[in-house]
Scaffold this active site. Structure first.
Site, PDB file in Angstrom:
ATOM      1  N   HIS A 267      57.464 -20.800 -12.824  1.00 19.83           N
ATOM      2  CA  HIS A 267      57.670 -20.764 -11.377  1.00 19.83           C
ATOM      3  C   HIS A 267      57.793 -19.312 -10.898  1.00 19.83           C
ATOM      4  CE1 HIS A 267      58.644 -22.005  -7.448  1.00 19.83           C
ATOM      5  NE2 HIS A 267      59.806 -22.598  -7.628  1.00 19.83           N
ATOM      6  N   HIS A 307      46.208 -21.530  -9.488  1.00 20.76           N
ATOM      7  CA  HIS A 307      47.349 -22.098  -8.772  1.00 20.76           C
ATOM      8  C   HIS A 307      47.173 -23.602  -8.675  1.00 20.76           C
ATOM      9  CE1 HIS A 307      50.315 -22.735  -5.548  1.00 20.76           C
ATOM     10  NE2 HIS A 307      50.815 -21.580  -5.920  1.00 20.76           N
ATOM     11  N   ASP A 363      51.311 -13.580  -7.398  1.00 19.36           N
ATOM     12  CA  ASP A 363      51.918 -12.738  -8.427  1.00 19.36           C
ATOM     13  C   ASP A 363      50.999 -11.656  -8.970  1.00 19.36           C
ATOM     14  OD1 ASP A 363      54.407 -13.947  -8.473  1.00 19.36           O
ATOM     15  OD2 ASP A 363      53.649 -15.616  -9.669  1.00 19.36           O
TER      16      ASP A 363
HETATM   17  N1  ACO Z   1      43.380 -18.058 -17.123  1.00 18.88           N
HETATM   18  C1  ACO Z   1      42.463 -18.752 -17.859  1.00 18.88           C
HETATM   19  N2  ACO Z   1      42.218 -20.060 -17.677  1.00 18.88           N
HETATM   20  C2  ACO Z   1      42.931 -20.705 -16.751  1.00 18.88           C
HETATM   21  C3  ACO Z   1      43.907 -20.052 -15.958  1.00 18.88           C
HETATM   22  C4  ACO Z   1      44.112 -18.675 -16.168  1.00 18.88           C
HETATM   23  N3  ACO Z   1      45.012 -17.999 -15.450  1.00 18.88           N
HETATM   24  N4  ACO Z   1      44.487 -20.938 -15.108  1.00 18.88           N
HETATM   25  C5  ACO Z   1      43.895 -22.104 -15.350  1.00 18.88           C
HETATM   26  N5  ACO Z   1      42.959 -21.979 -16.335  1.00 18.88           N
HETATM   27  C6  ACO Z   1      42.077 -23.035 -16.827  1.00 18.88           C
HETATM   28  C7  ACO Z   1      42.835 -23.985 -17.737  1.00 18.88           C
HETATM   29  O1  ACO Z   1      42.714 -23.607 -19.096  1.00 18.88           O
HETATM   30  C8  ACO Z   1      42.134 -25.300 -17.452  1.00 18.88           C
HETATM   31  O2  ACO Z   1      40.948 -25.324 -18.180  1.00 18.88           O
HETATM   32  P1  ACO Z   1      40.309 -26.728 -18.676  1.00 18.88           P
HETATM   33  O3  ACO Z   1      39.935 -27.478 -17.436  1.00 18.88           O
HETATM   34  O4  ACO Z   1      39.144 -26.287 -19.505  1.00 18.88           O
HETATM   35  O5  ACO Z   1      41.375 -27.429 -19.451  1.00 18.88           O
HETATM   36  C9  ACO Z   1      41.783 -25.216 -15.977  1.00 18.88           C
HETATM   37  O6  ACO Z   1      41.684 -23.806 -15.692  1.00 18.88           O
HETATM   38  C10 ACO Z   1      42.836 -25.848 -15.049  1.00 18.88           C
HETATM   39  O7  ACO Z   1      44.091 -25.258 -15.331  1.00 18.88           O
HETATM   40  P2  ACO Z   1      45.461 -26.059 -15.320  1.00 18.88           P
HETATM   41  O8  ACO Z   1      46.458 -25.339 -16.163  1.00 18.88           O
HETATM   42  O9  ACO Z   1      45.225 -27.510 -15.632  1.00 18.88           O
HETATM   43  O10 ACO Z   1      45.866 -25.951 -13.794  1.00 18.88           O
HETATM   44  P3  ACO Z   1      47.319 -26.184 -13.190  1.00 18.88           P
HETATM   45  O11 ACO Z   1      47.138 -26.456 -11.758  1.00 18.88           O
HETATM   46  O12 ACO Z   1      48.105 -27.160 -14.001  1.00 18.88           O
HETATM   47  O13 ACO Z   1      48.010 -24.759 -13.435  1.00 18.88           O
HETATM   48  C11 ACO Z   1      48.740 -22.540 -13.144  1.00 18.88           C
HETATM   49  C12 ACO Z   1      48.143 -23.795 -12.473  1.00 18.88           C
HETATM   50  C13 ACO Z   1      49.991 -22.920 -14.004  1.00 18.88           C
HETATM   51  C14 ACO Z   1      49.212 -21.570 -12.069  1.00 18.88           C
HETATM   52  C15 ACO Z   1      47.669 -21.893 -14.045  1.00 18.88           C
HETATM   53  O14 ACO Z   1      46.551 -21.535 -13.280  1.00 18.88           O
HETATM   54  C16 ACO Z   1      48.204 -20.682 -14.817  1.00 18.88           C
HETATM   55  O15 ACO Z   1      48.807 -20.847 -15.880  1.00 18.88           O
HETATM   56  N6  ACO Z   1      47.992 -19.430 -14.272  1.00 18.88           N
HETATM   57  C17 ACO Z   1      48.533 -18.259 -14.906  1.00 18.88           C
HETATM   58  C18 ACO Z   1      50.028 -18.140 -14.621  1.00 18.88           C
HETATM   59  C19 ACO Z   1      50.328 -17.727 -13.180  1.00 18.88           C
HETATM   60  O16 ACO Z   1      49.727 -16.821 -12.646  1.00 18.88           O
HETATM   61  N7  ACO Z   1      51.326 -18.437 -12.561  1.00 18.88           N
HETATM   62  C20 ACO Z   1      51.773 -18.140 -11.205  1.00 18.88           C
HETATM   63  C21 ACO Z   1      51.474 -19.237 -10.242  1.00 18.88           C
HETATM   64  S1  ACO Z   1      51.963 -18.785  -8.604  1.00 18.88           S
HETATM   65  C22 ACO Z   1      53.614 -19.092  -8.524  1.00 18.88           C
HETATM   66  O17 ACO Z   1      54.180 -19.920  -9.186  1.00 18.88           O
HETATM   67  C23 ACO Z   1      54.472 -18.288  -7.562  1.00 18.88           C
END
Ligand code: ACO
Length: 428
Positions: A267, A307, A363
């Site tokens: 988060h 996101h 972020d």
């Molecule tokens: N880098 C590489 N691949 C990614 C990334 C990333 N940053 N984010 C998502 N993906 C890929 C996943 O591997 C997944 O691939 P698949 O379909 O082949 O399995 C697909 O994109 C979908 O990703 P999910 O994790 O299922 O998406 P979800 O909506 O659950 O997650 C999240 C969103 C947690 C923000 C994710 O994008 C992530 O981990 N990003 C990096 C961490 C980050 O920046 N967090 C801050 C969020 S903003 C906030 O909270 C204030």
């Protein structure tokens, strides 16, 4: 066209017509769907609330596909450009922008609640020298409830407002005290002559000078960052605030719970991870190999990208990127910015990120600004919490006056053992 949905239960062949209101069905309407008279009735299974609206809200609107964020209807870009954090706080809490008299009164109320009880110092002394400031913040916010026992009268609107302004006033003071404790520096009392962000900088960085004069670019940047973090509708911490607050506990205890939810790395902790990632990449030459790893290794992610809601450029990231230029001009460039910009350019041209709709989120650039302002990494979630306090309080107030709300209490699908007799220890 009728605003209803017809459901046929193939187990019984019976048909039900359920009303559709605001694009949703009422989950309680499912309970009439039963296979027999003593059946409990149909429930919806939705761990993590991925498709469940838990409330009706008028505070924040997000369109994740279009990259839109509005507080009370006003676009975030306009608020960041033209307003200030206290004015936005009033807007979020009251629903309308204040006139001059309302603004002056609100500013007076908040600035006259910035001091914390002196016993707080003793509480802080109990923490180890290296205590994480987020742990200190959570604990000291919870402790405030013991100083204001009348805060438990949550059905009294006037009393609620008093606690709201107290919290907006005091959270930056507690946050700065947590930082100073870490450094072994004397605590700095609030300076009511300064702006909200300016006072926070003073409580953080004032040394022996008689009057602290904040750097205008740093003050402006912090104020905008507080605006950008002020609310984000029903995220994890807002849900914690509403859920805990629904027991009618005092707002200090509920806000401590919300703050604890924010502490989690999924988060409020990603901005720190971005700075670490950029430092690890080290130079522009290493970007292609890092991007390759982020695509191929499921354990490596491009931090600050992607996101749950935004499937487009996070509108907050756009504002922050512009802000970063102003900050670097004033306080010196963060060398990691060149890597960040190039990384963004490469990722946004890469099919993997394009197809998955992964764009920079709030972020991606915020940590670089905090770092340039001389703020240590473990303060990043604390800064997030200062801005978000306003949103948590608005969500709490909205929940308490909403006649549809009751104590938060989900159902479960019980899959454990059915009844069995107790077995004495000697027979196990
Ligand atoms: N880098 C590489 N691949 C990614 C990334 C990333 N940053 N984010 C998502 N993906 C890929 C996943 O591997 C997944 O691939 P698949 O379909 O082949 O399995 C697909 O994109 C979908 O990703 P999910 O994790 O299922 O998406 P979800 O909506 O659950 O997650 C999240 C969103 C947690 C923000 C994710 O994008 C992530 O981990 N990003 C990096 C961490 C980050 O920046 N967090 C801050 C969020 S903003 C906030 O909270 C204030």
């Amino acid at each position: 066209m009728a605003d209803t949905i017809t459901v046929t239960d193939n187990r019984t062949g019976k048909t039900y017509e359920l009303p559709v209101t605001d694009g949703t069905i009422n989950a309680m309407d499912l309970r009439q769907i039963k296979v027999s008279g003593d059946d409990f009735g149909l429930m919806a299974y939705d761990p993590a609330y991925k498709n469940t609206a838990s409330c009706r809200s008028k505070i924040t609107f997000i369109d994740g596909d279009e990259g839109i964020l509005r507080y009370r209807g006003y676009p975030i870009e306009q608020l960041a450009e033209e307003s200030n954090f206290l004015e936005v706080s009033y807007l979020i809490l009251k629903g309308e922008l204040p006139n001059q008299t309302q603004m002056d009164r609100f500013r007076h109320e908040v600035t006259h609640h910035t001091l914390v009880h002196e016993n707080t110092r003793e509480l802080l002394d109990g923490f180890r020298y290296d205590a994480h400031p987020m742990g200190i913040l959570i604990s000291t916010i919870a402790a405030l409830s013991t100083f204001y026992p009348e805060a438990r009268l949550v059905n009294d609107a006037e009393n609620r407002w008093l606690q709201i302004v107290r919290l907006i006033g005091k959270v930056p003071t507690l946050a700065a005290y947590a930082f100073r404790h870490r450094r072994g520096l004397p605590y700095v009392y609030p300076d009511n002559e300064l702006s909200y962000a300016g006072n926070f900088l003073s409580m953080m960085f004032k040394m022996t000078e008689r009057t602290y004069v904040p750097n205008p670019a740093a003050e402006k940047a912090l104020d905008v960052l507080f605006i950008l973090h002020a609310d984000h509708e029903q995220n994890c911490s807002a849900t914690a605030m509403r859920g805990v607050g629904s027991s009618k506990v005092d707002p200090y205890s509920a806000l401590a719970a919300a703050c604890a939810a924010l502490y989690g790395p999924l988060h409020g902790g990603a901005n720190e991870a971005v700075v670490k990632m950029l430092a690890e990449i080290g130079s522009k030459d290493n970007i292609p190999s890092f991007v390759k790893r982020a695509k191929e290794d499921r354990n490596v992610r491009l931090m600050g990208f992607g996101h749950r809601v935004y499937k487009n450029y996070d509108p907050r990231a756009k504002v922050i990127k512009r802000l970063a230029d102003d900050v670097f001009e004033a306080v010196g460039k963060n060398p990691l910015i060149d890597i960040a910009v190039e990384l963004e350019r490469i990722a946004l041209e890469d099919d993997y990120f394009v197809e998955k709709k992964l764009y920079p989120n709030v972020d991606f650039y915020s940590g670089l600004i905090y770092q340039a302002l001389g703020l240590p990494m473990d303060m990043y979630p604390v800064l997030f919490a200062i801005g978000r306090t306003v949103g948590w309080l608005a969500q709490w107030e909205e929940m308490l006056v909403d006649k549809d709300q009751a104590i938060s209490r989900p159902r479960q699908i019980y899959l454990g053992e059915s009844e069995r007799p107790y077995v004495p220890m000697s027979e196990r």
